[in-house]
Design a protein around this motif. Structure first.
Motif, PDB file in Angstrom:
ATOM      1  N   GLU A 146      10.388 -34.472 103.047  1.00 58.68           N
ATOM      2  CA  GLU A 146       9.546 -35.435 103.769  1.00 58.68           C
ATOM      3  C   GLU A 146       8.631 -34.687 104.737  1.00 58.68           C
ATOM      4  N   GLN A 160       7.219 -39.771 101.443  1.00 63.11           N
ATOM      5  CA  GLN A 160       7.807 -40.588 100.385  1.00 63.11           C
ATOM      6  C   GLN A 160       6.879 -41.748 100.040  1.00 63.11           C
ATOM      7  N   ARG A 164       5.226 -42.362  96.394  1.00 65.59           N
ATOM      8  CA  ARG A 164       5.420 -43.636  95.697  1.00 65.59           C
ATOM      9  C   ARG A 164       4.069 -44.185  95.235  1.00 65.59           C
ATOM     10  N   GLU A 177      14.918 -45.065  94.710  1.00 61.98           N
ATOM     11  CA  GLU A 177      14.471 -44.220  95.826  1.00 61.98           C
ATOM     12  C   GLU A 177      15.660 -44.014  96.737  1.00 61.98           C
ATOM     13  N   TYR A 185      13.687 -36.630 100.140  1.00 61.84           N
ATOM     14  CA  TYR A 185      13.700 -37.881  99.398  1.00 61.84           C
ATOM     15  C   TYR A 185      13.707 -37.601  97.905  1.00 61.84           C
TER      16      TYR A 185
END
Length: 191
Positions: A146, A160, A164, A177, A185
């Protein structure tokens, strides 16, 4: 002239290997990866940004074939040497950038990129390539660090939320997730 910091120096390379393997130990376990990807004995898996082969070798103990893709020729030579020492023949080292994979369309069942995608400026292009090589219904697992929003570290990272967004824009469906450990992550996506 002292070349102890030079990339071709064996001591430098061994330190790089140790650092990469320690990073992988601190991120996610192989058991978690195997579960998230639902690895089968018939799977052909692409380990993208394979590095030292930290996940390549345990994947190869289960899957039919593992394609270890990396841009670093020294890392691929390290994997080849390890393959010989462990007498493993179902690993295929491939020298390539993730933005132009020399693999056939729809040729792999699963793909893994562990602490690799943050290094790629053309992330959308890399995700398009991953989507291209995956078979219909194939799984892609992205494990990343992250981004530190406090600004104390100046490393290239992607959040993250951003990852996504990129995955969805590339046409993936997010399946899972999670945060396997603080600052890491894992996103499992499917095409």
């Amino acid at each position: 002239m002292n070349h102890s910091h030079h990339p071709t120096n064996p001591d430098f390379f061994q330190k790089k290997v140790a650092n990469l393997e320690q990073h992988r130990i601190e991120t996610i376990t192989f058991e978690e990866i195997a579960a998230l990807l639902a690895i089968q004995s018939t799977d052909k898996i692409a380990d993208l940004g394979a590095g030292t082969g930290y996940f390549t070798f345990p994947l190869a103990e289960i899957a039919e074939t593992v394609i270890a893709v990396d841009l670093d020729m020294q890392m691929l030579a390290y994997i080849k040497e390890k393959m010989e020492n462990q007498q493993m023949s179902n690993i295929k080292p491939v020298h390539s950038a993730l933005t132009n994979l020399p693999l056939e369309n729809h040729s792999v069942d699963k793909a893994l990129a562990s602490i690799a995608l943050h290094e790629i400026p053309e992330l959308s292009q890399a995700l398009d390539e991953i989507k291209r090589i995956l078979k219909s219904g194939g799984y892609f697992l992205c494990v990343e660090i992250e981004r530190d929003v406090t600004g104390t570290h100046n490393h290239p990272r992607i959040t993250q939320e951003e990852m996504r967004k990129y995955l969805l824009e590339a046409g993936f469906t997010i399946i899972d997730e999670r945060i396997p450990t603080k600052g890491i992550y894992a996103i499992t996506a499917q095409i």
